[in-house]
Design a protein around this motif. Structure first.
Motif, PDB file in Angstrom:
ATOM      1  N   THR A   1      71.549 -16.517  18.565  1.00 33.26           N
ATOM      2  CA  THR A   1      70.689 -16.770  19.724  1.00 33.26           C
ATOM      3  C   THR A   1      69.724 -17.915  19.440  1.00 33.26           C
ATOM      4  OG1 THR A   1      70.853 -14.448  20.354  1.00 33.26           O
ATOM      5  CG2 THR A   1      69.080 -15.716  21.349  1.00 33.26           C
ATOM      6  N   ALA A   2      69.133 -17.931  18.248  1.00 33.28           N
ATOM      7  CA  ALA A   2      68.196 -18.997  17.887  1.00 33.28           C
ATOM      8  C   ALA A   2      68.890 -20.355  17.854  1.00 33.28           C
ATOM      9  CB  ALA A   2      67.556 -18.700  16.542  1.00 33.28           C
ATOM     10  N   ILE A   3      70.096 -20.406  17.339  1.00 40.73           N
ATOM     11  CA  ILE A   3      70.836 -21.669  17.268  1.00 40.73           C
ATOM     12  C   ILE A   3      71.175 -22.159  18.674  1.00 40.73           C
ATOM     13  CG2 ILE A   3      73.030 -22.701  16.554  1.00 40.73           C
ATOM     14  CD1 ILE A   3      72.826 -20.922  14.028  1.00 40.73           C
ATOM     15  N   VAL A   4      71.605 -21.247  19.540  1.00 43.40           N
ATOM     16  CA  VAL A   4      71.940 -21.626  20.917  1.00 43.40           C
ATOM     17  C   VAL A   4      70.695 -22.110  21.659  1.00 43.40           C
ATOM     18  CG1 VAL A   4      72.744 -20.721  23.137  1.00 43.40           C
ATOM     19  CG2 VAL A   4      73.970 -20.153  21.046  1.00 43.40           C
ATOM     20  N   ILE A   5      69.565 -21.438  21.457  1.00 41.27           N
ATOM     21  CA  ILE A   5      68.324 -21.849  22.116  1.00 41.27           C
ATOM     22  C   ILE A   5      67.893 -23.234  21.634  1.00 41.27           C
ATOM     23  CG2 ILE A   5      65.849 -21.353  22.255  1.00 41.27           C
ATOM     24  CD1 ILE A   5      66.607 -18.401  22.413  1.00 41.27           C
ATOM     25  N   MET A   6      68.052 -23.511  20.343  1.00 39.19           N
ATOM     26  CA  MET A   6      67.701 -24.841  19.836  1.00 39.19           C
ATOM     27  C   MET A   6      68.611 -25.909  20.420  1.00 39.19           C
ATOM     28  SD  MET A   6      66.484 -24.389  15.938  1.00 39.19           S
ATOM     29  CE  MET A   6      67.979 -23.597  15.415  1.00 39.19           C
ATOM     30  N   ALA A   7      69.877 -25.578  20.615  1.00 42.89           N
ATOM     31  CA  ALA A   7      70.796 -26.544  21.236  1.00 42.89           C
ATOM     32  C   ALA A   7      70.366 -26.832  22.678  1.00 42.89           C
ATOM     33  CB  ALA A   7      72.223 -26.009  21.198  1.00 42.89           C
ATOM     34  N   PHE A   8      69.998 -25.779  23.419  1.00 43.36           N
ATOM     35  CA  PHE A   8      69.503 -25.979  24.783  1.00 43.36           C
ATOM     36  C   PHE A   8      68.221 -26.805  24.781  1.00 43.36           C
ATOM     37  CE2 PHE A   8      72.347 -22.532  26.127  1.00 43.36           C
ATOM     38  CZ  PHE A   8      72.769 -23.013  27.354  1.00 43.36           C
ATOM     39  N   ALA A   9      67.355 -26.595  23.804  1.00 39.04           N
ATOM     40  CA  ALA A   9      66.107 -27.358  23.719  1.00 39.04           C
ATOM     41  C   ALA A   9      66.388 -28.837  23.461  1.00 39.04           C
ATOM     42  CB  ALA A   9      65.217 -26.787  22.619  1.00 39.04           C
ATOM     43  N   ALA A  10      67.336 -29.119  22.580  1.00 36.63           N
ATOM     44  CA  ALA A  10      67.680 -30.517  22.291  1.00 36.63           C
ATOM     45  C   ALA A  10      68.260 -31.201  23.525  1.00 36.63           C
ATOM     46  CB  ALA A  10      68.671 -30.575  21.133  1.00 36.63           C
ATOM     47  N   VAL A  11      69.109 -30.492  24.263  1.00 37.55           N
ATOM     48  CA  VAL A  11      69.674 -31.064  25.490  1.00 37.55           C
ATOM     49  C   VAL A  11      68.567 -31.290  26.513  1.00 37.55           C
ATOM     50  CG1 VAL A  11      71.236 -30.617  27.430  1.00 37.55           C
ATOM     51  CG2 VAL A  11      71.963 -30.102  25.103  1.00 37.55           C
ATOM     52  N   GLN A  12      67.613 -30.365  26.583  1.00 40.28           N
ATOM     53  CA  GLN A  12      66.519 -30.521  27.540  1.00 40.28           C
ATOM     54  C   GLN A  12      65.644 -31.722  27.194  1.00 40.28           C
ATOM     55  OE1 GLN A  12      62.981 -27.758  28.606  1.00 40.28           O
ATOM     56  NE2 GLN A  12      64.731 -27.129  29.834  1.00 40.28           N
TER      57      GLN A  12
ATOM     58  N   VAL B   1      65.473 -37.778  15.457  1.00 37.26           N
ATOM     59  CA  VAL B   1      65.143 -37.550  14.042  1.00 37.26           C
ATOM     60  C   VAL B   1      63.919 -36.648  13.907  1.00 37.26           C
ATOM     61  CG1 VAL B   1      64.310 -38.712  11.952  1.00 37.26           C
ATOM     62  CG2 VAL B   1      66.233 -39.658  13.217  1.00 37.26           C
ATOM     63  N   ILE B   2      62.890 -36.905  14.687  1.00 35.24           N
ATOM     64  CA  ILE B   2      61.674 -36.081  14.629  1.00 35.24           C
ATOM     65  C   ILE B   2      61.954 -34.650  15.065  1.00 35.24           C
ATOM     66  CG2 ILE B   2      59.364 -35.786  15.627  1.00 35.24           C
ATOM     67  CD1 ILE B   2      59.573 -37.995  13.500  1.00 35.24           C
ATOM     68  N   VAL B   3      62.763 -34.479  16.111  1.00 33.14           N
ATOM     69  CA  VAL B   3      63.097 -33.130  16.582  1.00 33.14           C
ATOM     70  C   VAL B   3      63.883 -32.369  15.520  1.00 33.14           C
ATOM     71  CG1 VAL B   3      64.527 -31.874  18.263  1.00 33.14           C
ATOM     72  CG2 VAL B   3      62.932 -33.611  19.040  1.00 33.14           C
ATOM     73  N   VAL B   4      64.837 -33.028  14.868  1.00 38.02           N
ATOM     74  CA  VAL B   4      65.610 -32.365  13.810  1.00 38.02           C
ATOM     75  C   VAL B   4      64.697 -31.964  12.664  1.00 38.02           C
ATOM     76  CG1 VAL B   4      67.369 -32.779  12.032  1.00 38.02           C
ATOM     77  CG2 VAL B   4      67.822 -33.402  14.405  1.00 38.02           C
ATOM     78  N   ILE B   5      63.795 -32.827  12.275  1.00 39.68           N
ATOM     79  CA  ILE B   5      62.855 -32.496  11.195  1.00 39.68           C
ATOM     80  C   ILE B   5      61.955 -31.335  11.606  1.00 39.68           C
ATOM     81  CG2 ILE B   5      60.839 -33.344   9.920  1.00 39.68           C
ATOM     82  CD1 ILE B   5      62.228 -36.107   9.894  1.00 39.68           C
ATOM     83  N   ALA B   6      61.428 -31.369  12.820  1.00 40.08           N
ATOM     84  CA  ALA B   6      60.530 -30.308  13.280  1.00 40.08           C
ATOM     85  C   ALA B   6      61.258 -28.972  13.404  1.00 40.08           C
ATOM     86  CB  ALA B   6      59.896 -30.691  14.613  1.00 40.08           C
ATOM     87  N   LEU B   7      62.454 -28.982  13.976  1.00 41.51           N
ATOM     88  CA  LEU B   7      63.196 -27.726  14.129  1.00 41.51           C
ATOM     89  C   LEU B   7      63.635 -27.146  12.791  1.00 41.51           C
ATOM     90  CD1 LEU B   7      65.458 -28.415  17.239  1.00 41.51           C
ATOM     91  CD2 LEU B   7      63.494 -26.896  17.099  1.00 41.51           C
ATOM     92  N   SER B   8      64.195 -27.981  11.933  1.00 42.29           N
ATOM     93  CA  SER B   8      64.645 -27.463  10.638  1.00 42.29           C
ATOM     94  C   SER B   8      63.459 -27.014   9.793  1.00 42.29           C
ATOM     95  CB  SER B   8      65.488 -28.501   9.900  1.00 42.29           C
ATOM     96  OG  SER B   8      64.743 -29.678   9.670  1.00 42.29           O
ATOM     97  N   GLY B   9      62.368 -27.741   9.833  1.00 42.73           N
ATOM     98  CA  GLY B   9      61.178 -27.326   9.090  1.00 42.73           C
ATOM     99  C   GLY B   9      60.596 -26.034   9.624  1.00 42.73           C
ATOM    100  N   SER B  10      60.566 -25.881  10.940  1.00 42.47           N
ATOM    101  CA  SER B  10      60.048 -24.643  11.532  1.00 42.47           C
ATOM    102  C   SER B  10      60.923 -23.453  11.169  1.00 42.47           C
ATOM    103  CB  SER B  10      59.973 -24.771  13.054  1.00 42.47           C
ATOM    104  OG  SER B  10      59.072 -25.786  13.407  1.00 42.47           O
ATOM    105  N   LEU B  11      62.228 -23.637  11.251  1.00 39.13           N
ATOM    106  CA  LEU B  11      63.129 -22.540  10.882  1.00 39.13           C
ATOM    107  C   LEU B  11      63.003 -22.179   9.406  1.00 39.13           C
ATOM    108  CD1 LEU B  11      66.328 -23.373  12.910  1.00 39.13           C
ATOM    109  CD2 LEU B  11      64.720 -21.518  13.278  1.00 39.13           C
ATOM    110  N   TRP B  12      62.850 -23.188   8.565  1.00 42.53           N
ATOM    111  CA  TRP B  12      62.698 -22.940   7.132  1.00 42.53           C
ATOM    112  C   TRP B  12      61.424 -22.131   6.857  1.00 42.53           C
ATOM    113  CZ3 TRP B  12      59.179 -24.871   3.397  1.00 42.53           C
ATOM    114  CH2 TRP B  12      59.547 -24.606   2.076  1.00 42.53           C
ATOM    115  N   VAL B  13      60.326 -22.543   7.492  1.00 36.20           N
ATOM    116  CA  VAL B  13      59.059 -21.833   7.309  1.00 36.20           C
ATOM    117  C   VAL B  13      59.156 -20.404   7.839  1.00 36.20           C
ATOM    118  CG1 VAL B  13      56.650 -21.742   8.098  1.00 36.20           C
ATOM    119  CG2 VAL B  13      57.605 -23.882   7.238  1.00 36.20           C
ATOM    120  N   MET B  14      59.725 -20.222   9.027  1.00 39.55           N
ATOM    121  CA  MET B  14      59.828 -18.869   9.599  1.00 39.55           C
ATOM    122  C   MET B  14      60.735 -17.981   8.774  1.00 39.55           C
ATOM    123  SD  MET B  14      59.741 -19.382  13.710  1.00 39.55           S
ATOM    124  CE  MET B  14      60.824 -20.788  13.836  1.00 39.55           C
ATOM    125  N   TYR B  15      61.826 -18.530   8.249  1.00 45.68           N
ATOM    126  CA  TYR B  15      62.717 -17.726   7.409  1.00 45.68           C
ATOM    127  C   TYR B  15      61.999 -17.260   6.154  1.00 45.68           C
ATOM    128  CZ  TYR B  15      66.366 -16.529   4.123  1.00 45.68           C
ATOM    129  OH  TYR B  15      67.122 -15.877   3.188  1.00 45.68           O
TER     130      TYR B  15
END
Length: 131
Positions: free
Chosen positions: A61-72, A101-115
């Motif tokens: 679900t989180a991966i799908v939501i991030m994909a929708f966010a990137a498309v948005q 690039v900034i979105v990928v860094i922000a999303l991957s960093g946020s997921l890393w921190v939350m995990y």
């Protein structure tokens, strides 16, 4: 016979240069409505996925939501910020790449921190309290 209704291509180019056109698309009501409808759909679908627990797996679900966010983000950049490869001599394409690039860094960093917060800050079970 060249009257005011008879324009040549050179006149049209000079007219565009007078108004400062750089190949950017013009805003239209149809464009804004299309962007709004796409943004609403791209917001409603992830909301439905979470509220109805459609996918059943929180990671998926989180991966799908991030994909929708990137498309948005791309929808907003195209329909509301009017970015395309022709406008501003290609600089808006560079802005799009920078945004991605900034979105990928922000999303991957946020997921890393939350995990890591989830794994390192789990509450202890009752009776496992150290004394």
């Amino acid at each position: 016979m060249s009257g005011p209704q008879n324009h040549s291509d050179a006149d049209a180019g000079a007219h565009g240069a007078e108004h400062g056109e750089h190949g950017a698309s013009h805003a239209t009501l149809r464009g804004y409505l299309t962007g709004f409808v796409l943004a609403a759909i791209l917001t409603a679908i992830p909301f439905w996925l979470v509220m109805a627990d459609v996918l059943g797996n929180s990671t998926t679900t989180a991966i799908v939501i991030m994909a929708f966010a990137a498309v948005q983000i791309v929808v907003h950049m195209v329909y509301f910020l009017h970015m395309n490869s022709r406008s501003e001599g290609g600089w808006t394409m560079m802005a799009l790449i920078f945004t991605i690039v900034i979105v990928v860094i922000a999303l991957s960093g946020s997921l890393w921190v939350m995990y890591h917060l989830n794994t390192n800050m789990m509450p202890m079970a009752p009776g496992d309290h150290p004394m």
